[in-house]
Design a protein around this motif. Structure first.
Motif, PDB file in Angstrom:
ATOM      1  N   HIS A   1       8.983   0.293 -32.123  1.00 62.82           N
ATOM      2  CA  HIS A   1       7.744   0.803 -32.694  1.00 62.82           C
ATOM      3  C   HIS A   1       6.641  -0.262 -32.676  1.00 62.82           C
ATOM      4  CE1 HIS A   1       5.185   3.182 -35.382  1.00 62.82           C
ATOM      5  NE2 HIS A   1       5.003   2.082 -36.107  1.00 62.82           N
ATOM      6  N   GLU A   2       5.646  -0.101 -31.808  1.00 60.07           N
ATOM      7  CA  GLU A   2       4.491  -0.999 -31.690  1.00 60.07           C
ATOM      8  C   GLU A   2       4.871  -2.448 -31.368  1.00 60.07           C
ATOM      9  OE1 GLU A   2       1.892  -0.570 -35.059  1.00 60.07           O
ATOM     10  OE2 GLU A   2       1.633   1.583 -34.751  1.00 60.07           O
TER      11      GLU A   2
ATOM     12  N   SER B   1       8.839  -3.265 -40.534  1.00 54.12           N
ATOM     13  CA  SER B   1       8.302  -2.689 -41.764  1.00 54.12           C
ATOM     14  C   SER B   1       8.428  -1.170 -41.760  1.00 54.12           C
ATOM     15  CB  SER B   1       6.845  -3.108 -41.959  1.00 54.12           C
ATOM     16  OG  SER B   1       6.027  -2.632 -40.913  1.00 54.12           O
ATOM     17  N   TYR B   2       8.167  -0.546 -40.612  1.00 52.22           N
ATOM     18  CA  TYR B   2       8.283   0.909 -40.515  1.00 52.22           C
ATOM     19  C   TYR B   2       9.714   1.357 -40.800  1.00 52.22           C
ATOM     20  CZ  TYR B   2       7.921   5.648 -38.634  1.00 52.22           C
ATOM     21  OH  TYR B   2       7.950   7.013 -38.490  1.00 52.22           O
TER      22      TYR B   2
ATOM     23  N   TYR C   1       6.545  -8.226 -45.495  1.00 49.50           N
ATOM     24  CA  TYR C   1       7.762  -8.288 -44.695  1.00 49.50           C
ATOM     25  C   TYR C   1       7.868  -9.585 -43.898  1.00 49.50           C
ATOM     26  CZ  TYR C   1       9.334  -3.564 -45.691  1.00 49.50           C
ATOM     27  OH  TYR C   1       9.822  -2.442 -46.325  1.00 49.50           O
ATOM     28  N   LYS C   2       6.748 -10.236 -43.639  1.00 48.92           N
ATOM     29  CA  LYS C   2       6.796 -11.510 -42.921  1.00 48.92           C
ATOM     30  C   LYS C   2       7.552 -12.569 -43.717  1.00 48.92           C
ATOM     31  CE  LYS C   2       2.579 -10.716 -40.256  1.00 48.92           C
ATOM     32  NZ  LYS C   2       1.216 -11.191 -39.923  1.00 48.92           N
TER      33      LYS C   2
ATOM     34  N   SER D   1       5.704  -4.572 -37.168  1.00 51.04           N
ATOM     35  CA  SER D   1       5.450  -3.157 -37.438  1.00 51.04           C
ATOM     36  C   SER D   1       6.730  -2.343 -37.354  1.00 51.04           C
ATOM     37  CB  SER D   1       4.413  -2.599 -36.458  1.00 51.04           C
ATOM     38  OG  SER D   1       3.133  -3.149 -36.708  1.00 51.04           O
TER      39      SER D   1
ATOM     40  N   ASP E   1       4.100  -3.405 -48.349  1.00 49.22           N
ATOM     41  CA  ASP E   1       3.063  -3.789 -47.390  1.00 49.22           C
ATOM     42  C   ASP E   1       3.643  -4.602 -46.247  1.00 49.22           C
ATOM     43  OD1 ASP E   1      -0.003  -4.026 -46.951  1.00 49.22           O
ATOM     44  OD2 ASP E   1       0.735  -6.082 -46.734  1.00 49.22           O
ATOM     45  N   GLU E   2       3.140  -4.351 -45.055  1.00 47.57           N
ATOM     46  CA  GLU E   2       3.643  -5.015 -43.851  1.00 47.57           C
ATOM     47  C   GLU E   2       3.578  -6.533 -43.945  1.00 47.57           C
ATOM     48  OE1 GLU E   2       1.877  -5.134 -39.483  1.00 47.57           O
ATOM     49  OE2 GLU E   2       2.877  -3.219 -39.863  1.00 47.57           O
ATOM     50  N   GLU E   3       2.518  -7.080 -44.524  1.00 47.48           N
ATOM     51  CA  GLU E   3       2.381  -8.532 -44.617  1.00 47.48           C
ATOM     52  C   GLU E   3       3.515  -9.163 -45.410  1.00 47.48           C
ATOM     53  OE1 GLU E   3       0.231 -11.003 -43.365  1.00 47.48           O
ATOM     54  OE2 GLU E   3      -0.078  -9.363 -41.970  1.00 47.48           O
TER      55      GLU E   3
ATOM     56  N   ASP F   1       5.850  -9.685 -31.243  1.00 46.24           N
ATOM     57  CA  ASP F   1       5.314  -9.254 -32.534  1.00 46.24           C
ATOM     58  C   ASP F   1       5.979  -7.925 -32.861  1.00 46.24           C
ATOM     59  OD1 ASP F   1       3.940  -8.519 -34.756  1.00 46.24           O
ATOM     60  OD2 ASP F   1       1.946  -8.652 -33.859  1.00 46.24           O
ATOM     61  N   SER F   2       6.944  -7.979 -33.742  1.00 46.82           N
ATOM     62  CA  SER F   2       7.765  -6.810 -34.057  1.00 46.82           C
ATOM     63  C   SER F   2       7.694  -6.416 -35.518  1.00 46.82           C
ATOM     64  CB  SER F   2       9.226  -7.101 -33.689  1.00 46.82           C
ATOM     65  OG  SER F   2       9.659  -8.281 -34.345  1.00 46.82           O
TER      66      SER F   2
END
Length: 221
Positions: free
Chosen positions: A85-86, A21-22, A41-42, A18, A37-39, A15-16
């Motif tokens: 990152h995360e 998106s960052y 980016y999916k 974050s 928004d991060e969503e 799960d990358s």
């Protein structure tokens, strides 16, 4: 009998989102754009960072892609720093990989992420204990959904395409595996929907990594 599993990386093993998106939002900030928004980016990922930046810039209003060329350099500079990152493995992935390793199934990664960052992610999350081959995007090989990378992987591991499982989470992956002549698995825990995956008619669509073990067992028996 399956002898090899070839995995997509982002949205399949790790799960990358974050990190992606960052990094992209940090790049957009340079031009006074975003954040996104991060969503969302999916939907933007899966086809490499160049396509990602193109989609992000257009979404933010740079329809002429005025900042495109500079953004590619900026993104890569940022991603070198923030690619972990995360980032984490999806639940059940380590157990599944251990099962494959213990049962002499060859394991590979094939990603559209730049090669060096692919190595950073794989080694940072899993170390070097599982994979027989890890390949990110390189200029010498056509990027997915072209099947070239998958075919090269099978050849280098001395496995026929029909003895490989190709596993991924996006339409790009479904096209890659099927075009390579490999039984293809769509995974629903990643970045895209079951409906998208099923529309490409892969051999299997699964909801948890443990189901890969079940597929291997059924075919081996």
């Amino acid at each position: 009998m399956y002898q090899c599993c070839i995995f997509d990386l982002d949205g399949t093993l790790i799960d990358s989102i974050s990190a992606i998106s960052y990094t992209t939002n940090l790049t957009l900030e340079k031009y006074g754009l975003g954040p996104i928004d991060e969503e969302l980016y999916k939907k933007f990922v899966g086809d490499g960072y160049k396509k990602l930046m193109e989609r992000a810039l257009i979404h933010c209003g740079d329809t002429e892609l005025y900042h495109y060329e500079d953004s590619l350099v900026t993104y890569m500079d940022n991603f070198k720093i923030h690619c972990m990152h995360e980032v984490k493995a999806y639940e059940g992935v380590n157990d599944m990989l251990s099962y494959l390793k213990d049962n002499d199934i060859k394991i590979a990664v094939l990603s559209n992420k730049p090669h060096e960052r692919t190595l950073d992610n794989v080694n940072g999350v899993f170390g070097e204990k599982y994979f027989n081959r890890v390949a990110g995007q390189m200029d010498s090989v056509k990027r997915k959904p072209d099947p070239e990378g998958a075919v090269i992987t099978a050849k280098e591991l001395n496995v026929l395409p029909e003895d490989c499982l190709y596993i991924g989470d996006t339409n790009t992956d479904m096209m890659t595996g099927i075009s390579a002549g490999m039984d293809t698995i769509g995974v629903t825990w990643g970045f895209r929907t079951r409906e998208e995956l099923e529309s490409y008619n892969p051999k299997y669509v699964i909801d948890h990594p443990s189901e890969i073990k079940n597929i291997i067992k059924r075919v081996t028996v």
